[in-house]
Design a protein around this motif. Structure first.
Motif, mmCIF file in Angstrom:
data_model
loop_
_atom_site.group_PDB
_atom_site.id
_atom_site.type_symbol
_atom_site.label_atom_id
_atom_site.label_comp_id
_atom_site.label_asym_id
_atom_site.label_seq_id
_atom_site.Cartn_x
_atom_site.Cartn_y
_atom_site.Cartn_z
ATOM 1 N N GLU A 6 50.851 -32.190 -41.751
ATOM 2 C CA GLU A 6 50.383 -31.393 -40.620
ATOM 3 C C GLU A 6 49.138 -32.036 -40.002
ATOM 4 O O GLU A 6 48.395 -32.755 -40.671
ATOM 5 N N PRO A 7 48.882 -31.775 -38.719
ATOM 6 C CA PRO A 7 47.637 -32.252 -38.116
ATOM 7 C C PRO A 7 46.423 -31.715 -38.869
ATOM 8 O O PRO A 7 46.465 -30.644 -39.479
ATOM 9 N N LEU A 8 45.336 -32.463 -38.803
ATOM 10 C CA LEU A 8 44.083 -32.060 -39.435
ATOM 11 C C LEU A 8 43.263 -31.267 -38.429
ATOM 12 O O LEU A 8 42.929 -31.771 -37.353
ATOM 13 N N LEU A 9 42.917 -30.012 -38.788
ATOM 14 C CA LEU A 9 42.167 -29.128 -37.908
ATOM 15 C C LEU A 9 40.992 -28.526 -38.664
ATOM 16 O O LEU A 9 41.085 -28.250 -39.863
ATOM 17 N N ARG A 10 39.917 -28.284 -37.935
ATOM 18 C CA ARG A 10 38.752 -27.588 -38.475
ATOM 19 C C ARG A 10 38.321 -26.514 -37.492
ATOM 20 O O ARG A 10 38.098 -26.806 -36.312
ATOM 21 N N HIS A 11 38.228 -25.273 -37.963
ATOM 22 C CA HIS A 11 37.681 -24.198 -37.137
ATOM 23 C C HIS A 11 36.226 -24.000 -37.514
ATOM 24 O O HIS A 11 35.891 -23.754 -38.678
ATOM 25 N N VAL A 12 35.355 -24.111 -36.530
ATOM 26 C CA VAL A 12 33.926 -23.921 -36.763
ATOM 27 C C VAL A 12 33.283 -23.569 -35.425
ATOM 28 O O VAL A 12 33.680 -24.071 -34.370
ATOM 29 N N GLY A 13 32.316 -22.655 -35.471
ATOM 30 C CA GLY A 13 31.590 -22.312 -34.259
ATOM 31 C C GLY A 13 32.446 -21.713 -33.168
ATOM 32 O O GLY A 13 32.143 -21.865 -31.978
ATOM 33 N N GLY A 14 33.538 -21.043 -33.549
ATOM 34 C CA GLY A 14 34.377 -20.386 -32.556
ATOM 35 C C GLY A 14 35.349 -21.293 -31.841
ATOM 36 O O GLY A 14 35.995 -20.866 -30.875
ATOM 37 N N GLU A 15 35.488 -22.545 -32.283
ATOM 38 C CA GLU A 15 36.455 -23.450 -31.679
ATOM 39 C C GLU A 15 37.169 -24.236 -32.767
ATOM 40 O O GLU A 15 36.731 -24.266 -33.924
ATOM 41 N N VAL A 16 38.274 -24.867 -32.383
ATOM 42 C CA VAL A 16 39.041 -25.693 -33.310
ATOM 43 C C VAL A 16 38.916 -27.146 -32.888
ATOM 44 O O VAL A 16 39.080 -27.479 -31.705
ATOM 45 N N ARG A 17 38.620 -27.988 -33.852
ATOM 46 C CA ARG A 17 38.572 -29.429 -33.628
ATOM 47 C C ARG A 17 39.796 -30.047 -34.289
ATOM 48 O O ARG A 17 40.082 -29.769 -35.453
#
Length: 299
Positions: A224-235
């Protein structure tokens, strides 16, 4: 689910957040996005009657209703913005007397839908359309109604036949089913739908974005793609072909399969981004330098 905060407490005062869910026939497209004020009031009155019969304590609370239909993703957004707008408009509405009120909002005299209740045309076309409502009043009474609805509305919340017929005629759409749901119910139904559509890996991150937007969570589960949710957004990490191969297809030598796998990965990234953005979650794409640790790049 990863978290289950009390949706009814998204503001200081407890509220009961819910929807009238309309399941349309396969080929039905509503003729109107929102009802005029008179029709909105008539439908709100039927909604109040139905829910008051199911949960008598609801009759003692203000009912605020928007007679405009949305895709479920438009209501399941961080901070519940459409319901928040209903609460703000209720606070401004004039009060005549001391009893509970039914307050309905719809199209203006020219037939235009006010901006807060204007659905995104890019999200039209689905079979399930939802109309937001909220109940609010004395805190203890509101909490009791909220608990009662959460315990039974999903199983027993079918709208009465005349309510469904009124909605069908007013919106100009063929309706298969009309039912009442709490926002928690709608969230659970959406989770099941996404699971059936192969989106289960994304759900924990999306649910965190909705229910605990200040929290950090990763989706780190190759391929799966690598995602990070932080500060109200997804990178989201954008990898070079060689780095994608090392992360997601180590050991694969066939060039055709590698090309197909990379194309599928990029399509999956677009799919995840589209779902997140439909739910009002900003997505930032982070280009990872060749050879760089992708988690470091998203930090």
């Amino acid at each position: 689910m990863t978290a289950d905060p009390d949706i009814s407490r998204h503001d200081a005062a407890p509220q009961v957040l819910g929807v009238l869910a309309l399941e349309l026939s396969d080929d039905s497209v509503p003729a109107r996005d929102a009802l005029g004020q008179q029709a909105a009031g008539a439908l709100a009155t039927l909604l109040g009657r139905d829910l008051g019969a199911l949960v008598p304590g609801a009759r003692d609370l203000d009912l605020v209703f928007a007679a405009a239909h949305f895709d479920p993703a438009e209501l399941l957004r961080p901070g519940w913005p459409v319901h928040r707008r209903l609460a703000e408009l209720r606070a401004r509405a004039p009060r005549a007397g001391q009893g509970p009120r039914i307050i309905a909002f719809g199209a203006d005299d020219k037939g235009e839908t006010p901006l807060p209740f204007r659905a995104d045309p890019q999200l039209s076309g689905g079979r399930l359309r939802v109309l937001p409502y909220l109940f609010v009043g004395e805190p203890a009474a509101t909490e009791a109604v909220s608990a009662h609805m959460e315990s039974m509305l999903l199983d027993l919340g079918m709208a009465q036949a005349d309510t469904a017929l009124q909605a069908q005629e007013a919106f100009g759409a063929r309706i298969e089913h009309a039912r009442y749901l709490t926002l928690h119910d709608l969230l659970a139904m959406t989770a099941l739908q996404y699971r059936n559509q192969g989106l289960e890996p994304l759900w924990d991150l999306l649910e965190t974005a909705l229910l605990a937007p200040a929290s950090e969570v990763w989706l780190d589960a190759p391929p799966e793609p690598l995602l990070r949710h932080v500060g109200g957004e997804v990178r989201m990490a954008l990898l070079s072909p060689d780095d994608w191969r090392r992360r997601c297809a180590a050991g694969e030598q066939d060039q055709d399969r590698l090309a197909h796998g990379l194309a599928m990965h990029e399509a999956r990234q677009r799919q995840f981004a589209a779902v997140l953005q439909a739910h009002g979650v900003p997505v930032e794409f982070g280009h990872v330098a060749p050879g760089q640790d992708p988690r470091t790049a998203l930090a």
